[in-house]
Design an enzyme around this catalytic site. Structure first.
Site, PDB file in Angstrom:
ATOM      1  N   CYS A   2      -4.876   4.700   7.939  1.00 16.95           N
ATOM      2  CA  CYS A   2      -3.560   4.998   8.499  1.00 16.95           C
ATOM      3  C   CYS A   2      -3.005   3.754   9.187  1.00 16.95           C
ATOM      4  O   CYS A   2      -3.704   3.039   9.889  1.00 16.95           O
ATOM      5  CB  CYS A   2      -3.576   6.137   9.509  1.00 16.95           C
ATOM      6  SG  CYS A   2      -4.171   7.684   8.841  1.00 16.95           S
ATOM      7  N   ARG A  27      -3.690   0.300   4.446  1.00 19.30           N
ATOM      8  CA  ARG A  27      -4.524   1.131   5.310  1.00 19.30           C
ATOM      9  C   ARG A  27      -4.573   2.583   4.846  1.00 19.30           C
ATOM     10  O   ARG A  27      -5.366   3.380   5.364  1.00 19.30           O
ATOM     11  CB  ARG A  27      -4.012   1.080   6.750  1.00 19.30           C
ATOM     12  CG  ARG A  27      -4.009  -0.319   7.323  1.00 19.30           C
ATOM     13  CD  ARG A  27      -3.402  -0.307   8.690  1.00 19.30           C
ATOM     14  NE  ARG A  27      -4.302   0.243   9.670  1.00 19.30           N
ATOM     15  CZ  ARG A  27      -5.125  -0.457  10.427  1.00 19.30           C
ATOM     16  NH1 ARG A  27      -5.144  -1.767  10.320  1.00 19.30           N
ATOM     17  NH2 ARG A  27      -5.914   0.113  11.289  1.00 19.30           N
ATOM     18  N   TRP A  74      -3.904   7.927   5.509  1.00 22.19           N
ATOM     19  CA  TRP A  74      -5.137   8.107   4.738  1.00 22.19           C
ATOM     20  C   TRP A  74      -5.746   9.380   5.305  1.00 22.19           C
ATOM     21  O   TRP A  74      -6.220   9.393   6.440  1.00 22.19           O
ATOM     22  CB  TRP A  74      -6.069   6.913   4.928  1.00 22.19           C
ATOM     23  CG  TRP A  74      -7.288   6.972   4.062  1.00 22.19           C
ATOM     24  CD1 TRP A  74      -7.392   6.592   2.760  1.00 22.19           C
ATOM     25  CD2 TRP A  74      -8.592   7.445   4.444  1.00 22.19           C
ATOM     26  NE1 TRP A  74      -8.674   6.803   2.301  1.00 22.19           N
ATOM     27  CE2 TRP A  74      -9.428   7.316   3.313  1.00 22.19           C
ATOM     28  CE3 TRP A  74      -9.129   7.961   5.617  1.00 22.19           C
ATOM     29  CZ2 TRP A  74     -10.762   7.690   3.339  1.00 22.19           C
ATOM     30  CZ3 TRP A  74     -10.470   8.335   5.639  1.00 22.19           C
ATOM     31  CH2 TRP A  74     -11.275   8.185   4.499  1.00 22.19           C
ATOM     32  N   ASN A  98      -3.531   6.907  14.267  1.00 18.89           N
ATOM     33  CA  ASN A  98      -4.568   6.355  13.404  1.00 18.89           C
ATOM     34  C   ASN A  98      -5.899   6.643  14.078  1.00 18.89           C
ATOM     35  O   ASN A  98      -6.079   6.269  15.241  1.00 18.89           O
ATOM     36  CB  ASN A  98      -4.346   4.842  13.252  1.00 18.89           C
ATOM     37  CG  ASN A  98      -5.546   4.140  12.651  1.00 18.89           C
ATOM     38  OD1 ASN A  98      -6.260   4.724  11.850  1.00 18.89           O
ATOM     39  ND2 ASN A  98      -5.776   2.897  13.039  1.00 18.89           N
ATOM     40  N   GLY A  99      -6.809   7.311  13.369  1.00 19.53           N
ATOM     41  CA  GLY A  99      -8.110   7.606  13.970  1.00 19.53           C
ATOM     42  C   GLY A  99      -8.451   9.075  13.809  1.00 19.53           C
ATOM     43  O   GLY A  99      -7.837   9.791  13.023  1.00 19.53           O
ATOM     44  N   GLU A 479     -22.516  -5.543  -5.856  1.00 18.18           N
ATOM     45  CA  GLU A 479     -21.088  -5.786  -5.583  1.00 18.18           C
ATOM     46  C   GLU A 479     -20.259  -5.619  -6.869  1.00 18.18           C
ATOM     47  O   GLU A 479     -19.170  -5.035  -6.834  1.00 18.18           O
ATOM     48  CB  GLU A 479     -20.916  -7.193  -4.986  1.00 18.18           C
ATOM     49  CG  GLU A 479     -19.492  -7.702  -4.867  1.00 18.18           C
ATOM     50  CD  GLU A 479     -18.578  -6.882  -3.957  1.00 18.18           C
ATOM     51  OE1 GLU A 479     -19.041  -5.932  -3.324  1.00 18.18           O
ATOM     52  OE2 GLU A 479     -17.378  -7.194  -3.920  1.00 18.18           O
ATOM     53  N   LYS A 483     -17.224  -2.998  -7.274  1.00 20.90           N
ATOM     54  CA  LYS A 483     -15.865  -3.398  -7.662  1.00 20.90           C
ATOM     55  C   LYS A 483     -15.397  -2.570  -8.842  1.00 20.90           C
ATOM     56  O   LYS A 483     -14.276  -2.084  -8.860  1.00 20.90           O
ATOM     57  CB  LYS A 483     -15.818  -4.880  -8.072  1.00 20.90           C
ATOM     58  CG  LYS A 483     -15.769  -5.950  -7.024  1.00 20.90           C
ATOM     59  CD  LYS A 483     -14.577  -6.009  -6.143  1.00 20.90           C
ATOM     60  CE  LYS A 483     -14.719  -5.109  -4.961  1.00 20.90           C
ATOM     61  NZ  LYS A 483     -15.239  -5.679  -3.746  1.00 20.90           N
ATOM     62  N   GLU A 486     -14.709   1.143  -7.870  1.00 25.85           N
ATOM     63  CA  GLU A 486     -13.606   1.451  -6.958  1.00 25.85           C
ATOM     64  C   GLU A 486     -12.230   1.251  -7.588  1.00 25.85           C
ATOM     65  O   GLU A 486     -11.296   1.946  -7.216  1.00 25.85           O
ATOM     66  CB  GLU A 486     -13.736   0.747  -5.599  1.00 25.85           C
ATOM     67  CG  GLU A 486     -13.631  -0.721  -5.574  1.00 25.85           C
ATOM     68  CD  GLU A 486     -13.856  -1.315  -4.175  1.00 25.85           C
ATOM     69  OE1 GLU A 486     -13.627  -0.654  -3.173  1.00 25.85           O
ATOM     70  OE2 GLU A 486     -14.259  -2.488  -4.128  1.00 25.85           O
ATOM     71  N   HIS A 502     -38.629   1.339 -13.974  1.00 29.07           N
ATOM     72  CA  HIS A 502     -39.127   2.377 -13.055  1.00 29.07           C
ATOM     73  C   HIS A 502     -38.220   3.596 -13.028  1.00 29.07           C
ATOM     74  O   HIS A 502     -38.317   4.407 -12.114  1.00 29.07           O
ATOM     75  CB  HIS A 502     -39.295   1.791 -11.647  1.00 29.07           C
ATOM     76  CG  HIS A 502     -40.300   0.686 -11.607  1.00 29.07           C
ATOM     77  ND1 HIS A 502     -41.648   0.905 -11.746  1.00 29.07           N
ATOM     78  CD2 HIS A 502     -40.147  -0.652 -11.498  1.00 29.07           C
ATOM     79  CE1 HIS A 502     -42.290  -0.251 -11.711  1.00 29.07           C
ATOM     80  NE2 HIS A 502     -41.389  -1.215 -11.562  1.00 29.07           N
ATOM     81  N   LYS A 602      -8.079   0.145   3.183  1.00 29.15           N
ATOM     82  CA  LYS A 602      -8.728  -1.144   3.400  1.00 29.15           C
ATOM     83  C   LYS A 602      -9.469  -1.246   4.722  1.00 29.15           C
ATOM     84  O   LYS A 602     -10.555  -1.783   4.799  1.00 29.15           O
ATOM     85  CB  LYS A 602      -7.690  -2.261   3.312  1.00 29.15           C
ATOM     86  CG  LYS A 602      -8.368  -3.612   3.235  1.00 29.15           C
ATOM     87  CD  LYS A 602      -7.574  -4.614   2.482  1.00 29.15           C
ATOM     88  CE  LYS A 602      -8.342  -5.890   2.320  1.00 29.15           C
ATOM     89  NZ  LYS A 602      -9.394  -5.770   1.303  1.00 29.15           N
TER      90      LYS A 602
HETATM   91  C1  F6R Z   1     -14.844  -2.908  -1.109  1.00 31.71           C
HETATM   92  C2  F6R Z   1     -14.431  -3.055   0.272  1.00 31.71           C
HETATM   93  C3  F6R Z   1     -15.159  -2.280   1.304  1.00 31.71           C
HETATM   94  C4  F6R Z   1     -15.255  -3.084   2.611  1.00 31.71           C
HETATM   95  C5  F6R Z   1     -15.874  -2.226   3.714  1.00 31.71           C
HETATM   96  C6  F6R Z   1     -16.060  -3.007   4.995  1.00 31.71           C
HETATM   97  O1  F6R Z   1     -14.063  -3.677  -1.967  1.00 31.71           O
HETATM   98  O2  F6R Z   1     -13.492  -3.754   0.575  1.00 31.71           O
HETATM   99  O3  F6R Z   1     -16.408  -1.888   0.868  1.00 31.71           O
HETATM  100  O4  F6R Z   1     -16.018  -4.227   2.383  1.00 31.71           O
HETATM  101  O5  F6R Z   1     -15.050  -1.124   3.961  1.00 31.71           O
HETATM  102  O6  F6R Z   1     -14.846  -3.484   5.477  1.00 31.71           O
HETATM  103  P1  F6R Z   1     -14.787  -4.671   6.511  1.00 31.71           P
HETATM  104  O7  F6R Z   1     -15.300  -5.895   5.852  1.00 31.71           O
HETATM  105  O8  F6R Z   1     -13.343  -4.779   6.889  1.00 31.71           O
HETATM  106  O9  F6R Z   1     -15.654  -4.272   7.682  1.00 31.71           O
END
Ligand code: F6R
Length: 607
Positions: A2, A27, A74, A98-99, A479, A483, A486, A502, A602
């Site tokens: 948010c 956000r 969000w 937000n929260g 990773e 990627k 997501e 395994h 994000k």
């Molecule tokens: C994936 C991604 C998330 C963030 C995670 C931590 O692409 O961006 O997995 O890495 O939410 O966020 P930060 O780095 O802001 O603590």
């Protein structure tokens, strides 16, 4: 999680609010809304879905007024419907939040018992309802809000607007970030400085528990005890021009392409020109006095930590534990003496990472954070923060922040190795020289775009994809899988190559693409054996390797992606590029929303 914004302006505020919300859409993007006060009348408009739906609504049904608040959501409590979209309203009060208000059940039950009815399923509505009730008891808006705040537990950043009050926004922060912007006869409130970047570069960050009474004349800030406090006004250097796509189709594409440049900036920050060692800011830890490193983070930042574990252990001979913040904080692990606790976070606002940091505050010998936002809560509360210099990252899937985190963590490992005598100055100088070559190697990796796009076309038809890697390539495989899932919504999993037999080998058949990340290093032969196991079961191998690796891998490969040769320790930084591009082109081929994938946001400021 948010984004909130507030403006006490001298012009029509609706377009300004929408513009600011655009900068906060990273956000959350389930729904959006604004409220204004015009000739004393409080009114609002809300729309489900992306911000563009709210913009469209405002064309047909404008909202006049020079004072307003706005929100991009969000969803936490309640589905993303118009009723649950912010601002929430009760009588004379509108609020954006937000929260998460953790005691919302208890408060809701209390209000329900008093005969109050609810228009939404949200926790936020309670804030408006309680404040309206306190105002009905005769309290002025600020006192009414403060009385409400005293009842709330959990994390929140709030902004409230009132019927009949054209020159007042009350804002508060506990756990979620909030910035106050200072203009010329105007004042602003925003979840971050980026939202306010076109309006002002003069920002006051609220501290934990702060409550702000904002008018066009300025801001009065009180701490949680109600004492008047002075918080500094900071001049923020935000390169607003960098918050655009610069000709790319998506922010993610732009941010992937920017990596040679931002990594060069990160290197410049910690490698003095012409020097051959890493120089960290004054007050950085002396690793000769440290016996153990605990690294805590979430998501992609967690994978950066997993990679760095290999570096700290192999290069600096320093034992490392890496933990997911949401697990660490509730496991309450003992923290041994002479431990450095290191927190990695792009946003610097991730709720779980912040909570883990607070847990360590009086337990670890020293705290350090690696962040992209130097003004963030994690940076400020850790005392010592190393910025990663990635610049603003808008795409929800982290790309350049990941490689900048890796670059800074590698330099930190070199500093640790030097402090602990694990590497000679000559060996450190060799690593530094290799680091300086990274930006041009990254450019060469980006040149592989067309080959990667071709492989991604085939990948986009898969239902599941497996990623395999050994050693430093294992966290990168994790990773790569993250990627892909997501942004393309294809189910992807990653395994250490040696783990294949395994269990996960049972999944391999002619429909299963397997991305093998394997530079021609000391572990290459073992990776080739694992790859053969996949090929023998008709799995489709996408091999990411260097010239020598691809030549040695033999026949039967479905697709080969060629990386330049770099020093083995630096391969995770380089090989991140094909992993990102593979996910990007797969998502584009599938036609998903690359920059704002479904269900994600994000900055994760809730648990
Ligand atoms: C994936 C991604 C998330 C963030 C995670 C931590 O692409 O961006 O997995 O890495 O939410 O966020 P930060 O780095 O802001 O603590």
């Amino acid at each position: 999680m948010c984004g909130i914004v507030g403006v006490l302006g001298n012009h029509e505020v609706a377009p300004i609010l929408v513009e600011a919300l655009k900068r906060l859409e990273y956000r959350g993007y389930d729904s959006a809304g604004i409220a204004t006060v015009n000739d004393g009348t409080l009114d609002r408009r809300r729309a489900v879905g992306k911000l563009v739906n709210l913009s469209d609504l405002l064309v047909h049904d404008p909202l006049p007024g020079k004072s307003g608040i706005g929100h991009t959501r969000w969803a936490t409590h309640g589905a993303p419907t118009e009723a649950n979209a912010h601002p929430h309203r009760a009588g004379r009060v509108a609020v954006v939040h937000n929260g998460i208000i953790e005691n919302f059940r208890e408060l809701r039950a209390e209000l329900a018992a008093a005969g109050v009815t609810f228009a939404t399923q949200t926790d936020t509505e309670l804030v408006a309802l309680l404040t309206e009730r306190h105002m009905a008891e005769g309290l002025a808006p600020a006192e009414a809000v403060f009385k409400t705040l005293d009842r709330l537990t959990g994390a929140f950043a709030l902004a409230l607007l009132f019927q009949g009050e054209e020159d007042l926004i009350i804002a508060a922060r506990k756990g979620s970030p909030l910035a106050i912007g200072h203009g010329e006869g105007e004042m602003y409130v925003g979840s971050d400085a980026i939202a306010l970047a076109p309006l002002t570069d003069r920002i006051t960050y609220l501290e934990e528990g702060d409550r702000a009474i904002v008018t066009r004349a300025g801001v009065e800030i009180r701490d949680v005890e109600g004492r008047l406090v002075n918080r500094p006004v900071k001049q923020i250097q935000l390169d607003a021009a960098r918050i655009d796509k610069s000709g790319h189709k998506h922010f993610m594409a732009k941010e992937i392409a920017e990596q040679p440049q931002v990594i060069a900036e990160a290197l410049n920050a910690y490698l003095p020109a012409g020097g051959d060692r890493v120089v960290l800011p004054e007050g950085s830890p002396d690793f000769s006095k440290i016996d153990r490193l605990v690294m805590v983070a979430c998501g992609t930042a967690f994978y950066a930590c997993l990679t760095a574990k290999y570096w700290f252990e192999q290069i600096a001979r320093l034992p490392v534990e890496v933990d997911i913040a949401s697990e660490f904080r509730y496991r309450e692990p003992p923290v041994a003496p002479r431990t450095l606790a290191l927190f990695v976070s792009q946003s610097g606002e991730t709720a779980d990472t912040l909570a883990a940091l607070r847990y360590c505050t009086d337990k670890a010998d020293s705290l350090l954070s690696v962040v992209n936002v130097p003004e963030s809560s994690i940076a400020r509360e850790s005392g010592m923060a190393l910025p990663i210099h990635a610049g603003v990252e808008v795409g929800v899937a982290s790309t350049k922040a990941f490689t900048c985190q890796l670059t800074v963590l590698f330099m930190l490992a070199l500093k640790a190795a030097a402090d602990r005598g694990a590497l000679s100055p000559e060996q450190v100088a060799d690593h530094v020289a290799a680091l300086r070559g990274l930006p041009s190697a990254l450019n060469a990796a980006l040149d592989e775009g067309p080959a990667i796009r071709k492989a991604a076309q085939s990948l986009s038809e898969a239902r599941d994809v497996l990623f395999l890697g050994r050693g430093l390539m294992y966290p990168l495989a994790l990773e790569g899988a993250l990627k892909l899932k997501e942004i393309s919504y294809i189910h992807a999993e990653a395994y250490a190559s040696g783990e294949l037999k395994h269990g996960p080998i049972a999944l391999i058949d002619k429909h299963m693409p397997v991305v093998v990340m394997a530079p021609r290093d000391a572990l290459f032969d073992k990776s080739v054996s694992n790859m053969q196991e996949v090929l023998a079961r008709k799995g489709k191998v996408v091999l990411i390797s260097d010239e020598a690796g691809i030549a040695e891998a033999g026949d039967g490969i479905w697709a080969a992606i060629r990386m330049p040769h770099v020093q083995p320790a630096l391969t995770p930084i380089l090989y991140a590029v094909p992993a990102q591009l593979l996910a990007y082109h797969t998502a584009v081929a599938k036609g998903t929303d690359v920059d704002q994938p479904r269900n994600l946001a994000k900055s994760v400021t809730v648990e």
